[in-house]
Design an enzyme around this catalytic site. Sequence first.
Site, PDB file in Angstrom:
ATOM      1  N   SER A  11     -10.267 -35.592 -19.676  1.00  0.00           N
ATOM      2  CA  SER A  11     -10.260 -34.222 -20.171  1.00  0.00           C
ATOM      3  C   SER A  11      -9.647 -33.308 -19.117  1.00  0.00           C
ATOM      4  O   SER A  11      -8.933 -33.787 -18.220  1.00  0.00           O
ATOM      5  CB  SER A  11     -11.679 -33.796 -20.543  1.00  0.00           C
ATOM      6  OG  SER A  11     -11.662 -32.596 -21.285  1.00  0.00           O
ATOM      7  N   ASN A  12      -9.883 -32.022 -19.199  1.00  0.00           N
ATOM      8  CA  ASN A  12      -9.326 -31.070 -18.229  1.00  0.00           C
ATOM      9  C   ASN A  12     -10.320 -29.938 -18.002  1.00  0.00           C
ATOM     10  O   ASN A  12     -11.402 -29.910 -18.592  1.00  0.00           O
ATOM     11  CB  ASN A  12      -7.955 -30.558 -18.702  1.00  0.00           C
ATOM     12  CG  ASN A  12      -8.065 -29.875 -20.043  1.00  0.00           C
ATOM     13  OD1 ASN A  12      -8.741 -28.868 -20.187  1.00  0.00           O
ATOM     14  ND2 ASN A  12      -7.413 -30.444 -21.056  1.00  0.00           N
ATOM     15  N   ARG A  13      -9.953 -28.998 -17.169  1.00  0.00           N
ATOM     16  CA  ARG A  13     -10.908 -27.984 -16.700  1.00  0.00           C
ATOM     17  C   ARG A  13     -11.050 -26.773 -17.624  1.00  0.00           C
ATOM     18  O   ARG A  13     -11.722 -25.806 -17.264  1.00  0.00           O
ATOM     19  CB  ARG A  13     -10.484 -27.497 -15.306  1.00  0.00           C
ATOM     20  CG  ARG A  13     -10.708 -28.554 -14.236  1.00  0.00           C
ATOM     21  CD  ARG A  13     -10.193 -28.081 -12.897  1.00  0.00           C
ATOM     22  NE  ARG A  13     -10.716 -26.788 -12.524  1.00  0.00           N
ATOM     23  CZ  ARG A  13     -10.189 -25.988 -11.602  1.00  0.00           C
ATOM     24  NH1 ARG A  13      -9.097 -26.364 -10.964  1.00  0.00           N
ATOM     25  NH2 ARG A  13     -10.742 -24.831 -11.317  1.00  0.00           N
TER      26      ARG A  13
END
Length: 211
Positions: A21-23
């Site tokens: 995923s990402n931030r």
Amino acid sequence: MKILITAGPTREPLDPVRYLSNRSSGKMGYALAAAAAARGHSVTLVSGPVALPPPKDVQVVRVVTAVDMLAAVKLHLATCDALIMAAAVADWRPVRVAKRKMKKGSEQRMLLELKRTPDILKTIAPLKGKKLFIGFAAETHNVRAEAKRKLREKRLDLIVANDVTAPGAGFEVETNRVTIFDAHSEEQLPLMPKREVAEHILDRLEAKCEA
Ligand code: C5P
């Protein structure tokens, strides 16, 4: 207007307990949804996994992966006048998703094979018609050139670009410093709360709608 907004990251599973995923926190997309609903627009928010409460008077559709998000956007696109893609869609997903938890052995390295997720904006571009499309560009360098390329390639009416390395801008914070581009102009906004950024974006969207 009927406005479809996407927000948050997507999660691409690797096995039943792990994902890529990402931030993205979803704060920019949720601020847009809250601001649009407060203006009296009818808002559907397609949200990846985030820790935010649903905004008032907004229909929230929860999704997990980029493929789910594409399906949800396609489903709601026909009835909307404008689409704002604020989600940080993962670009890659594991080629194989293990049904059982991947166990470690004695190996010290592992190669993970990834494939591209669908580009949602490019996939739905043929369905654009007279709808207004707004995209985001979160960059760490060449912000202007990248934003202009994405505006063209993704057939957007507006793109909201930010340098995610700048203090107070980008992921997980309450503020953002963005530049809004259309085909002919660029408007640089000062650092401000994401809700105020949302109001500026909606002003621009409503002006395009009336034009
Ligand atoms: O190409 P890049 O991911 O930087 O483009 C950002 C814009 O494209 C955002 O509006 C994002 O929501 C959208 N996007 C998309 N599908 C993807 C990746 C990004 O629609 N797979």
